[in-house]
Design an enzyme around this catalytic site. Structure first.
Site, PDB file in Angstrom:
ATOM      1  CG  ASP A  19     -58.295 108.808  32.975  1.00 33.11           C
ATOM      2  OD1 ASP A  19     -57.749 108.357  33.972  1.00 33.11           O
ATOM      3  OD2 ASP A  19     -57.752 110.039  32.554  1.00 33.11           O
ATOM      4  CB  ALA A  27     -51.397 107.883  38.015  1.00 32.28           C
ATOM      5  CG  HIS A 150     -42.533 106.072  68.277  1.00 34.21           C
ATOM      6  ND1 HIS A 150     -43.830 106.478  68.464  1.00 34.21           N
ATOM      7  CD2 HIS A 150     -41.786 106.805  68.987  1.00 34.21           C
ATOM      8  CE1 HIS A 150     -43.719 107.641  69.182  1.00 34.21           C
ATOM      9  NE2 HIS A 150     -42.634 107.700  69.936  1.00 34.21           N
TER      10      HIS A 150
END
Length: 176
Positions: A19, A27, A150
């Site tokens: 930050d 994060a 899949h």
């Protein structure tokens, strides 16, 4: 705080990540920057310059976004195109509620994938692969050839790439 590519602040002996180094405030971005800062502080060659920082909103439905939007790509000078497929064409998409989509943003000239954006349950699971596609400059042609398991949400990336190259599997092709 302003930092360089090695996460070094203006006081050359101070390194910063997360930050305090500026947006986006994630994060996973902080961890990536911290690794670069540690390497640089040890005198090793390291530089933080990602093309793709995944953004995920863990809501219901989830939102995942990596790279450029169509508008951003156009402003950057690309011939921006997109291919969008609904979650409902996938077995896992149906099991997960069916609402939502996966969208590839790509350069119409080179086919290079510039962004991936998705809304729906479990789309956070494709954010890492989306970052890989953008970071390494994969093309829609490359992605259309990659086999995915899949039923998964990730196979919708291939479905969107197939649509982009004009060979959709589960969406009716329009025109000649």
């Amino acid at each position: 705080m302003v930092v360089d590519g090695q996460m070094r602040a203006s006081a050359g002996w101070v390194y910063a990540a997360g930050d305090v180094a500026g947006p986006p405030y994630f994060a996973h971005k902080a961890y990536a920057q911290a690794k670069i800062a540690a390497e640089a502080a040890l005198g090793r060659k390291a530089n933080y310059e990602p093309l793709a920082v995944p953004a995920v909103v863990f809501s219901d439905p989830e939102v995942a976004s990596v790279g450029m939007t169509e508008d951003e790509a156009r402003r950057a000078g690309y011939d921006a195109k997109s291919a969008r497929v609904p979650l409902s064409i996938s077995g896992m998409g149906l099991i997960s509620g069916g609402a939502g989509f996966v969208k590839l943003v790509y350069d119409g000239n080179s086919g290079r994938i510039l962004g991936v954006h998705a809304v729906g349950r479990r789309v956070s699971e494709i954010a890492g692969e989306a970052a890989l596609l953008v970071e390494f400059g994969a093309t829609v042609e490359d992605l259309a050839l990659v086999m995915h398991p899949h039923p998964t949400i990730s196979e919708l990336l291939v479905e969107a790439a197939e649509l982009a190259v004009g060979k959709p599997t589960h969406i009716a092709k329009r025109g000649p």
